[in-house]
Write a protein that holds these residues in place. Structure first.
Motif, PDB file in Angstrom:
ATOM      1  N   LEU A  42       0.825  -1.216   0.000  1.00  0.00           N
ATOM      2  CA  LEU A  42       0.000   0.000   0.000  1.00  0.00           C
ATOM      3  C   LEU A  42       0.858   1.264   0.000  1.00  0.00           C
ATOM      4  O   LEU A  42       0.332   2.375   0.009  1.00  0.00           O
ATOM      5  N   GLY A  43       2.185   1.115   0.045  1.00  0.00           N
ATOM      6  CA  GLY A  43       3.071   2.278   0.050  1.00  0.00           C
ATOM      7  C   GLY A  43       3.253   2.874   1.435  1.00  0.00           C
ATOM      8  O   GLY A  43       3.422   4.078   1.571  1.00  0.00           O
ATOM      9  N   TYR A  44       3.191   2.041   2.475  1.00  0.00           N
ATOM     10  CA  TYR A  44       3.386   2.478   3.866  1.00  0.00           C
ATOM     11  C   TYR A  44       2.495   3.674   4.236  1.00  0.00           C
ATOM     12  O   TYR A  44       2.986   4.707   4.662  1.00  0.00           O
ATOM     13  N   PRO A  45       1.178   3.527   4.093  1.00  0.00           N
ATOM     14  CA  PRO A  45       0.289   4.651   4.422  1.00  0.00           C
ATOM     15  C   PRO A  45       0.162   4.856   5.929  1.00  0.00           C
ATOM     16  O   PRO A  45       0.140   3.879   6.676  1.00  0.00           O
ATOM     17  N   ALA A  46       0.097   6.105   6.343  1.00  0.00           N
ATOM     18  CA  ALA A  46      -0.097   6.414   7.761  1.00  0.00           C
ATOM     19  C   ALA A  46      -1.506   6.023   8.210  1.00  0.00           C
ATOM     20  O   ALA A  46      -1.718   5.642   9.357  1.00  0.00           O
ATOM     21  N   TYR A  47      -2.458   6.123   7.273  1.00  0.00           N
ATOM     22  CA  TYR A  47      -3.853   5.817   7.597  1.00  0.00           C
ATOM     23  C   TYR A  47      -4.510   5.001   6.499  1.00  0.00           C
ATOM     24  O   TYR A  47      -4.206   5.169   5.315  1.00  0.00           O
ATOM     25  N   VAL A  48      -5.400   4.111   6.923  1.00  0.00           N
ATOM     26  CA  VAL A  48      -6.249   3.378   5.982  1.00  0.00           C
ATOM     27  C   VAL A  48      -7.678   3.437   6.503  1.00  0.00           C
ATOM     28  O   VAL A  48      -7.908   3.741   7.671  1.00  0.00           O
ATOM     29  N   LYS A  49      -8.612   3.142   5.620  1.00  0.00           N
ATOM     30  CA  LYS A  49      -9.962   2.868   6.100  1.00  0.00           C
ATOM     31  C   LYS A  49     -10.234   1.409   5.794  1.00  0.00           C
ATOM     32  O   LYS A  49      -9.671   0.837   4.858  1.00  0.00           O
ATOM     33  N   ILE A  50     -11.028   0.791   6.647  1.00  0.00           N
ATOM     34  CA  ILE A  50     -11.337  -0.624   6.502  1.00  0.00           C
ATOM     35  C   ILE A  50     -12.788  -0.727   6.075  1.00  0.00           C
ATOM     36  O   ILE A  50     -13.677  -0.197   6.743  1.00  0.00           O
ATOM     37  N   LEU A  51     -12.998  -1.375   4.938  1.00  0.00           N
ATOM     38  CA  LEU A  51     -14.346  -1.510   4.392  1.00  0.00           C
ATOM     39  C   LEU A  51     -14.734  -2.979   4.397  1.00  0.00           C
ATOM     40  O   LEU A  51     -13.884  -3.859   4.239  1.00  0.00           O
ATOM     41  N   ILE A  52     -16.029  -3.228   4.577  1.00  0.00           N
ATOM     42  CA  ILE A  52     -16.528  -4.600   4.595  1.00  0.00           C
ATOM     43  C   ILE A  52     -17.658  -4.734   3.590  1.00  0.00           C
ATOM     44  O   ILE A  52     -18.553  -3.888   3.527  1.00  0.00           O
ATOM     45  N   ASN A  53     -17.582  -5.789   2.775  1.00  0.00           N
ATOM     46  CA  ASN A  53     -18.691  -6.132   1.887  1.00  0.00           C
ATOM     47  C   ASN A  53     -19.357  -7.351   2.500  1.00  0.00           C
ATOM     48  O   ASN A  53     -18.819  -8.463   2.445  1.00  0.00           O
ATOM     49  N   ASP A  54     -20.502  -7.137   3.115  1.00  0.00           N
ATOM     50  CA  ASP A  54     -21.175  -8.200   3.855  1.00  0.00           C
ATOM     51  C   ASP A  54     -21.645  -9.331   2.942  1.00  0.00           C
ATOM     52  O   ASP A  54     -21.590 -10.492   3.296  1.00  0.00           O
ATOM     53  N   LYS A  55     -22.081  -8.975   1.723  1.00  0.00           N
ATOM     54  CA  LYS A  55     -22.588  -9.991   0.788  1.00  0.00           C
ATOM     55  C   LYS A  55     -21.487 -10.938   0.339  1.00  0.00           C
ATOM     56  O   LYS A  55     -21.674 -12.146   0.294  1.00  0.00           O
ATOM     57  N   THR A  56     -20.314 -10.375  -0.023  1.00  0.00           N
ATOM     58  CA  THR A  56     -19.232 -11.213  -0.552  1.00  0.00           C
ATOM     59  C   THR A  56     -18.269 -11.658   0.548  1.00  0.00           C
ATOM     60  O   THR A  56     -17.329 -12.397   0.279  1.00  0.00           O
ATOM     61  N   ARG A  57     -18.496 -11.175   1.774  1.00  0.00           N
ATOM     62  CA  ARG A  57     -17.628 -11.509   2.908  1.00  0.00           C
ATOM     63  C   ARG A  57     -16.177 -11.134   2.615  1.00  0.00           C
ATOM     64  O   ARG A  57     -15.257 -11.907   2.818  1.00  0.00           O
ATOM     65  N   GLN A  58     -16.010  -9.908   2.104  1.00  0.00           N
ATOM     66  CA  GLN A  58     -14.672  -9.407   1.815  1.00  0.00           C
ATOM     67  C   GLN A  58     -14.373  -8.181   2.667  1.00  0.00           C
ATOM     68  O   GLN A  58     -15.266  -7.402   2.982  1.00  0.00           O
ATOM     69  N   ILE A  59     -13.108  -8.061   3.021  1.00  0.00           N
ATOM     70  CA  ILE A  59     -12.635  -6.922   3.810  1.00  0.00           C
ATOM     71  C   ILE A  59     -11.610  -6.195   2.948  1.00  0.00           C
ATOM     72  O   ILE A  59     -10.717  -6.828   2.376  1.00  0.00           O
ATOM     73  N   ALA A  60     -11.762  -4.886   2.839  1.00  0.00           N
ATOM     74  CA  ALA A  60     -10.823  -4.105   2.040  1.00  0.00           C
ATOM     75  C   ALA A  60     -10.096  -3.098   2.913  1.00  0.00           C
ATOM     76  O   ALA A  60     -10.670  -2.537   3.843  1.00  0.00           O
ATOM     77  N   LEU A  61      -8.826  -2.908   2.607  1.00  0.00           N
ATOM     78  CA  LEU A  61      -8.027  -1.837   3.208  1.00  0.00           C
ATOM     79  C   LEU A  61      -7.812  -0.827   2.114  1.00  0.00           C
ATOM     80  O   LEU A  61      -7.356  -1.186   1.032  1.00  0.00           O
ATOM     81  N   GLN A  62      -8.122   0.434   2.376  1.00  0.00           N
ATOM     82  CA  GLN A  62      -7.881   1.468   1.383  1.00  0.00           C
ATOM     83  C   GLN A  62      -7.141   2.630   2.026  1.00  0.00           C
ATOM     84  O   GLN A  62      -7.498   3.080   3.109  1.00  0.00           O
ATOM     85  N   VAL A  63      -6.105   3.080   1.334  1.00  0.00           N
ATOM     86  CA  VAL A  63      -5.324   4.206   1.830  1.00  0.00           C
ATOM     87  C   VAL A  63      -6.218   5.438   1.918  1.00  0.00           C
ATOM     88  O   VAL A  63      -7.036   5.689   1.038  1.00  0.00           O
ATOM     89  N   CYS A  64      -6.085   6.193   3.004  1.00  0.00           N
ATOM     90  CA  CYS A  64      -6.824   7.442   3.145  1.00  0.00           C
ATOM     91  C   CYS A  64      -5.966   8.419   3.946  1.00  0.00           C
ATOM     92  O   CYS A  64      -4.839   8.112   4.307  1.00  0.00           O
ATOM     93  N   THR A  65      -6.512   9.584   4.218  1.00  0.00           N
ATOM     94  CA  THR A  65      -5.780  10.563   5.023  1.00  0.00           C
ATOM     95  C   THR A  65      -6.369  10.604   6.423  1.00  0.00           C
ATOM     96  O   THR A  65      -7.450  10.060   6.674  1.00  0.00           O
ATOM     97  N   ALA A  66      -5.672  11.274   7.324  1.00  0.00           N
ATOM     98  CA  ALA A  66      -6.129  11.405   8.706  1.00  0.00           C
ATOM     99  C   ALA A  66      -7.471  12.139   8.764  1.00  0.00           C
ATOM    100  O   ALA A  66      -8.216  11.993   9.722  1.00  0.00           O
ATOM    101  N   LYS A  67      -7.769  12.915   7.726  1.00  0.00           N
ATOM    102  CA  LYS A  67      -9.006  13.703   7.710  1.00  0.00           C
ATOM    103  C   LYS A  67     -10.236  12.823   7.545  1.00  0.00           C
ATOM    104  O   LYS A  67     -11.342  13.223   7.882  1.00  0.00           O
ATOM    105  N   ASN A  68     -10.056  11.626   6.998  1.00  0.00           N
ATOM    106  CA  ASN A  68     -11.193  10.737   6.799  1.00  0.00           C
ATOM    107  C   ASN A  68     -11.775  10.365   8.163  1.00  0.00           C
ATOM    108  O   ASN A  68     -11.043   9.979   9.076  1.00  0.00           O
ATOM    109  N   GLY A  69     -13.073  10.467   8.306  1.00  0.00           N
ATOM    110  CA  GLY A  69     -13.744  10.206   9.579  1.00  0.00           C
ATOM    111  C   GLY A  69     -13.534   8.801  10.109  1.00  0.00           C
ATOM    112  O   GLY A  69     -13.588   8.568  11.309  1.00  0.00           O
ATOM    113  N   ASN A  70     -13.278   7.844   9.199  1.00  0.00           N
ATOM    114  CA  ASN A  70     -13.098   6.459   9.617  1.00  0.00           C
ATOM    115  C   ASN A  70     -11.651   5.997   9.509  1.00  0.00           C
ATOM    116  O   ASN A  70     -11.380   4.790   9.473  1.00  0.00           O
TER     117      ASN A  70
END
Length: 144
Positions: free
Chosen positions: A39-67
């Motif tokens: 992911l390029g050593y991000p300081a922050y990520v958000k964690i997303l869940i797709n309940d239907k497919t039972r998948q968990i995603a990590l996505q790079v974000c900034t500290a400003k993101n609420g999650n």
């Protein structure tokens, strides 16, 4: 023609890319160092869940993101896996992982390899691909 390779990056031959792995235990969700690297050593990520497919995603974000979840130190400083002990994160993820019974003195875990999407700065873990196991309390050592 330049748009064709937009978002692509050359493979850096000097850095071995490990496989991104998420390991879930009752007290921590651990992402191996390869996950941070991919992911390029991000300081922050958000964690997303797709309940239907039972998948968990990590996505790079900034500290400003609420999650935003605090993730990696900068490259070179992140020498170990990334451990997230946030109760909200653990509660959300435990729904998708059934931990085996662990013998006395050991910790049960489930491990999942991730698929990296470089352009989207995202890694997706498929809960149904998880493998179970137990490890000694001090971490997974082959010859403990």
């Amino acid at each position: 023609m330049m748009a064709l390779l937009q978002g692509f990056e050359e493979i850096n031959m000097s850095v071995p890319t490990g496989k991104s792995i998420m390991t879930v235990t009752d007290s921590v969700v651990r992402f191996n160092k390869a996950t941070a690297a991919d992911l390029g050593y991000p300081a922050y990520v958000k964690i997303l869940i797709n309940d239907k497919t039972r998948q968990i995603a990590l996505q790079v974000c900034t500290a400003k993101n609420g999650n935003a979840v605090k993730f990696s130190k900068p490259e070179g400083k992140q020498t170990t896996s990334v451990n997230i002990k946030d109760a909200v994160v653990l509660d959300a993820l435990h729904k998708y992982f059934t931990l085996p019974e662990a013998p006395e003195g050991e910790v049960a875990y489930q491990s999942v390899p991730g698929v990296v999407y470089v352009e989207e700065k995202t890694i997706i873990f498929n809960a149904d691909a998880a493998t179970s196991g137990t490890m000694k309390k001090r971490g997974r050592k082959k010859n403990a």
